[in-house]
Design a protein around this motif. Structure first.
Motif, short mmCIF file in Angstrom:
data_model
loop_
_atom_site.label_atom_id
_atom_site.label_comp_id
_atom_site.label_asym_id
_atom_site.label_seq_id
_atom_site.Cartn_x
_atom_site.Cartn_y
_atom_site.Cartn_z
N VAL A 14 0.84 -1.21 0.00
CA VAL A 14 0.00 0.00 0.00
C VAL A 14 0.87 1.26 0.00
O VAL A 14 0.50 2.27 0.57
CB VAL A 14 -0.97 0.01 1.21
N LYS A 15 2.02 1.20 -0.66
CA LYS A 15 2.95 2.33 -0.59
C LYS A 15 2.43 3.59 -1.26
O LYS A 15 2.93 4.67 -1.02
CB LYS A 15 4.32 1.95 -1.13
N ASN A 16 1.38 3.49 -2.09
CA ASN A 16 0.81 4.68 -2.72
C ASN A 16 -0.15 5.42 -1.79
O ASN A 16 -0.66 6.47 -2.16
CB ASN A 16 0.07 4.30 -4.00
N PHE A 17 -0.43 4.87 -0.61
CA PHE A 17 -1.41 5.45 0.30
C PHE A 17 -0.75 5.83 1.63
O PHE A 17 0.13 5.13 2.11
CB PHE A 17 -2.55 4.46 0.58
N ALA A 18 -1.21 6.94 2.20
CA ALA A 18 -0.77 7.35 3.53
C ALA A 18 -1.60 6.58 4.56
O ALA A 18 -2.70 6.11 4.25
CB ALA A 18 -0.98 8.86 3.71
N PRO A 19 -1.10 6.44 5.79
CA PRO A 19 -1.86 5.68 6.80
C PRO A 19 -3.26 6.22 7.05
O PRO A 19 -4.19 5.44 7.27
CB PRO A 19 -0.99 5.81 8.06
N GLU A 20 -3.44 7.52 6.98
CA GLU A 20 -4.78 8.08 7.22
C GLU A 20 -5.74 7.84 6.05
O GLU A 20 -6.94 8.04 6.18
CB GLU A 20 -4.71 9.58 7.54
N GLN A 21 -5.23 7.39 4.91
CA GLN A 21 -6.06 7.09 3.75
C GLN A 21 -6.50 5.62 3.71
O GLN A 21 -7.20 5.21 2.79
CB GLN A 21 -5.31 7.42 2.46
N LEU A 22 -6.09 4.85 4.71
CA LEU A 22 -6.39 3.42 4.76
C LEU A 22 -7.32 3.11 5.92
O LEU A 22 -7.26 3.77 6.97
CB LEU A 22 -5.10 2.61 4.94
N SER A 23 -8.15 2.10 5.74
CA SER A 23 -8.96 1.59 6.85
C SER A 23 -9.07 0.08 6.71
O SER A 23 -9.19 -0.44 5.59
CB SER A 23 -10.34 2.23 6.88
N VAL A 24 -9.01 -0.60 7.84
CA VAL A 24 -9.16 -2.06 7.89
C VAL A 24 -10.32 -2.36 8.82
O VAL A 24 -10.36 -1.86 9.95
CB VAL A 24 -7.86 -2.73 8.40
N LYS A 25 -11.27 -3.15 8.34
CA LYS A 25 -12.45 -3.49 9.13
C LYS A 25 -12.67 -5.00 9.12
O LYS A 25 -12.29 -5.67 8.16
CB LYS A 25 -13.71 -2.83 8.54
N MET A 26 -13.30 -5.48 10.18
CA MET A 26 -13.77 -6.86 10.23
C MET A 26 -15.26 -6.83 9.97
O MET A 26 -16.00 -6.17 10.69
CB MET A 26 -13.51 -7.49 11.60
N VAL A 27 -15.72 -7.54 8.97
CA VAL A 27 -17.14 -7.65 8.65
C VAL A 27 -17.46 -9.14 8.69
O VAL A 27 -17.15 -9.87 7.74
CB VAL A 27 -17.47 -7.06 7.26
N GLY A 28 -18.03 -9.58 9.80
CA GLY A 28 -18.26 -11.01 9.97
C GLY A 28 -16.93 -11.73 10.09
O GLY A 28 -16.10 -11.43 10.93
#
Length: 194
Positions: free
Chosen positions: A86-100
């Motif tokens: 994900v080197k093209n994205f800054a940390p604030e531009q990423l989100s990780v979620k658990m869905v089920g």
């Protein structure tokens, strides 16, 4: 511009027999299709050789290192682990979620720029990846870490099996063993001799 196909003899009408050799500007369909088939055969040969070249070079490249944008997922004895570039994205531009029982990674990036002539450009990049978390993995203990070189690692340990206390399992003894219903005398005598 006329080519040799355009000067093909005109023989599709009854006038051709009266007028003799007449030339037309329309090409014969057979001539066009024959040339198209030859060109398509050449294109197929080229594409198959190109595909073989890409396959051989692609396999060698994948053995050396993962390319940009790839994810390496493994569900081994230690648990569940994913590594996503994900080197093209800054940390604030990423989100990780658990869905089920799924891990969902979403990245969004907007770039606006204006040059010295006043031209305006707008660029929007989006990344969305989903992975199924196996049942034997503790989804509640999921962790994410981002390295300096832009590798996002998502990990979850394997579920700890609860310690089962030792117990004795009783052996049930029945009064008589069930007898086979269709036993013959020969079968019974051979069993008695054994």
């Amino acid at each position: 511009m006329l080519c040799r196909m355009h000067l093909a003899p005109f023989a599709s009408s009854s006038l051709a027999s009266r007028l003799g050799t007449v030339r037309t500007l329309w090409p014969h369909a057979e001539t066009i299709f024959a040339e198209l088939q030859q060109e398509m055969a050449k294109a197929r040969e080229f594409m198959s050789s190109f595909e073989q070249l890409l396959t051989s070079q692609g396999a060698a490249a994948m053995e050396r290192a993962p390319s940009t944008g790839t994810a390496l997922a493994q569900s081994s004895g230690e648990g569940f682990s994913i590594c996503q570039d994900v080197k093209n994205f800054a940390p604030e531009q990423l989100s990780v979620k658990m869905v089920g029982r799924k891990v969902v990674l979403v990245g969004q990036k907007e770039t606006q720029s204006t040059d010295e002539k006043g031209s305006f450009s707008y660029k929007y990049e989006a990344l969305k990846r989903e992975w199924d978390v196996p049942e034997e993995v503790d989804a509640e203990a999921l962790t994410c870490s981002l390295s300096k070189d832009g590798q996002l690692r998502i990990e979850a340990p394997k579920l700890a099996l609860p310690a089962v206390p030792e117990r004795n399992v009783p052996i049930q003894v029945s009064a008589a063993a069930p007898q086979p219903r269709a036993a013959t005398e020969e079968g019974a005598t051979s069993k008695a001799q054994v």
